[in-house]
Design an enzyme around this catalytic site. Structure first.
Site, short mmCIF file in Angstrom:
data_model
loop_
_atom_site.label_atom_id
_atom_site.label_comp_id
_atom_site.label_asym_id
_atom_site.label_seq_id
_atom_site.Cartn_x
_atom_site.Cartn_y
_atom_site.Cartn_z
N ASP A 163 3.52 1.67 7.84
CA ASP A 163 2.34 0.82 7.72
C ASP A 163 2.46 -0.33 6.73
OD1 ASP A 163 -0.15 -0.17 8.15
OD2 ASP A 163 -1.23 1.48 7.19
N ASP B 138 0.86 -1.19 0.00
CA ASP B 138 0.00 0.00 0.00
C ASP B 138 0.89 1.24 0.00
OD1 ASP B 138 -2.44 1.35 0.01
OD2 ASP B 138 -2.53 1.44 2.18
#
Length: 322
Positions: free
Chosen positions: A212, A196
């Site tokens: 993340d 991502d």
């Protein structure tokens, strides 16, 4: 964990979980911009700022979370600037009652400038290093970026979710997009990815800081490249050359994967719609995305999918040859 939501994650529960591992918040827990999990920043009694992530129940297994954590540790050892979970009492994945959580150092910085070529080249270098490490072994528990997960399952969910007034028009174009993606997207070389890697997951403080790995998965290398590109086609060609020049200081990039950029963009669009529908019963989603179940939103998505179908049928991006 019978619930797929955070109905039991009260402020007292959050503090009790932290105190169970000897961490005492001296400030309130400030909610950060996260919807899949619950993420908070706070000042602890050691006068340091931390971030705690409470994992959504039943979304990922312990084994899947620990693979994310182990990948982070490998990247830190390889001097890739990624924010990794801290070890507390020898563990990165922490448990309190039915709550699972992890603790991170709070990292400051400014937004990554997607149109700054010097910054883009540096991010490219670290992505090359990340993929060099990612290719050394596979994930065994975490998912793979597949058509089933990113198109078929979301569309199946939307069939039972969309209002009748919009179904025919939406699926007429969505199925064409699906068929075009299925005809083109046939990855063979899969590696561990960030998964991502959009600009919001990169901070800048004397260099990039990657955030993340919650969506880390197996997939083609181009998945971590295409979300860094923006603007008109000529702008994207320059950005692509810049990021790949940095990338190839550490790893070879398979140019044949560039033809899947628009496939991956289409997959992300449809997956995002399905994700919102899947999480709609979570009150946080209704507050954050109040437009999601409106007629206007779905009419806009139909137009966006028509544009994406055209993009899928155009010549793909490629490196500029000098």
């Amino acid at each position: 964990m019978a619930q797929f939501n955070f109905s039991n994650l009260t402020p007292d529960c959050q503090l009790d979980a932290l105190e169970s591992v000897g961490v005492y918040a001296q400030s309130g827990l400030l909610a950060l911009n996260s919807y899949e999990n619950r993420v908070y920043q706070f000042l602890a009694d050691d006068n340091k700022r931390y971030v705690v992530k409470f994992y959504r129940p039943e979304r990922l297994s312990d084994a899947q979370i620990l693979e994310d954590h182990r990948f982070c540790e490998q990247l830190v050892e390889a001097e890739v600037p990624i924010v990794a979970p801290l070890k507390i009492q020898g563990q990165t994945l922490l448990h309190w009652q039915d709550v699972r959580f992890a603790l991170f150092n709070s990292v400051g910085g400014r937004s990554f400038e997607v149109d700054n070529l010097a910054q883009l080249a540096q991010v490219g270098r670290y992505l090359g290093r990340l993929h060099q490490i990612g290719a050394q072994e596979p994930f065994r528990a975490r998912p793979t970026l597949t058509l089933d997960d990113f198109i078929d399952k979301p569309l199946a969910l939307l069939r039972s979710w969309l209002p009748d007034s919009i179904q025919k028009a939406f699926f007429a174009i969505a199925e064409q997009v699906r068929d075009e993606v299925c005809a083109q997207y046939r990855p063979t070389e899969l590696i561990r990815l960030h998964g991502d890697c959009h600009p919001g997951n990169i901070l800048w403080l004397d260099g990039p800081k990657l955030l993340d790995l919650d969506d880390a998965r197996m997939g083609p290398a181009v998945q971590d490249i295409w979300m860094l590109l923006n603007g008109e086609r000529q702008d994207q060609l320059i950005q692509l050359d810049t990021v790949l020049d940095g990338y190839e200081e550490f790893a070879h990039f398979p140019d044949q994967e560039l033809k899947w950029i628009e496939c991956l963009r289409a997959m992300r669009m449809i997956h995002y719609m399905g994700w919102l529908a899947k999480r709609w019963e979570d009150g946080a989603f209704q507050r954050a995305f109040p437009w999601f179940n409106s007629q206007q939103y779905w009419e806009n998505q139909i137009l966006a999918l028509k544009e994406q179908l055209s993009a899928l049928r155009e010549a793909p991006l490629s490196r500029v040859l000098y």
